[in-house]
Design a protein around this motif. Structure first.
Motif, PDB file in Angstrom:
ATOM      1  N   CYS A  42       0.919  -1.220  -0.126  1.00 19.08           N
ATOM      2  CA  CYS A  42      -0.033  -0.024  -0.019  1.00 19.08           C
ATOM      3  C   CYS A  42       0.995   1.174  -0.055  1.00 19.08           C
ATOM      4  O   CYS A  42       0.946   2.173   0.820  1.00 19.08           O
ATOM      5  N   GLN A  48      -6.132  -0.937  -4.791  1.00 21.14           N
ATOM      6  CA  GLN A  48      -6.618  -2.108  -3.844  1.00 21.14           C
ATOM      7  C   GLN A  48      -6.592  -3.260  -4.778  1.00 21.14           C
ATOM      8  O   GLN A  48      -6.147  -4.361  -4.167  1.00 21.14           O
ATOM      9  N   SER A  63     -10.823  -5.535   0.980  1.00 20.44           N
ATOM     10  CA  SER A  63     -11.490  -4.163   1.087  1.00 20.44           C
ATOM     11  C   SER A  63     -11.812  -3.800   2.740  1.00 20.44           C
ATOM     12  O   SER A  63     -11.633  -2.841   2.982  1.00 20.44           O
ATOM     13  N   ILE A  66      -8.566  -3.158   4.403  1.00 24.25           N
ATOM     14  CA  ILE A  66      -8.385  -1.853   3.846  1.00 24.25           C
ATOM     15  C   ILE A  66      -9.068  -0.606   4.971  1.00 24.25           C
ATOM     16  O   ILE A  66      -8.575   0.277   5.466  1.00 24.25           O
ATOM     17  N   ARG A  77      -6.198   6.896   1.932  1.00 26.16           N
ATOM     18  CA  ARG A  77      -6.277   6.911   0.328  1.00 26.16           C
ATOM     19  C   ARG A  77      -6.236   7.868  -0.337  1.00 26.16           C
ATOM     20  O   ARG A  77      -6.518   8.972   0.001  1.00 26.16           O
ATOM     21  N   PRO A  86      -4.481   2.807  -1.904  1.00 20.98           N
ATOM     22  CA  PRO A  86      -4.118   2.925  -0.528  1.00 20.98           C
ATOM     23  C   PRO A  86      -2.673   3.333  -0.232  1.00 20.98           C
ATOM     24  O   PRO A  86      -1.843   2.866  -0.998  1.00 20.98           O
TER      25      PRO A  86
END
Length: 103
Positions: A42, A48, A63, A66, A77, A86
């Motif tokens: 990330c 993602q 998801s 995250i 984000r 991310p």
């Protein structure tokens, strides 16, 4: 990467290190080596979906992961064009990840 972006990332990492120790980030991630690798991926260069695909994760579950990391403050984000990516507060050292997964 533009110089302003480089400086902003450095500032984010510096402030984040004062807020979250590597041990605290590992505690928040609370998972195995693949999750640690996902966190390090990330880095704002991948979406993602790209990270989930690269590591073989279910996109729906990733998801949720995250979102949890965002709620905990260890991921943000960033929007680039029409995509969001991310971005971790700073990457975890590989030596620490290997040490943690051997426990």
């Amino acid at each position: 990467m533009e110089i302003q972006e480089t400086f902003l990332r450095a500032i984010l990492a510096t402030v984040a290190r004062q807020t979250f120790s590597p041990a605290r980030i590992l505690e928040i991630i609370n998972a195995g080596e693949k999750q640690h690798r996902a966190f390090n991926l990330c880095d704002g260069t991948r979406t993602q979906a790209e990270i989930a695909k690269e590591l073989g994760f279910d996109q729906g579950n990733f998801s949720k992961t995250i979102s949890r990391w965002i709620d905990e403050g260890i991921i943000i984000r960033v929007r680039e064009n029409r995509e969001t990516r991310p971005l971790h507060v700073y990457p975890l050292p590989e030596a620490l990840i290997k040490k943690e997964t051997k426990k």
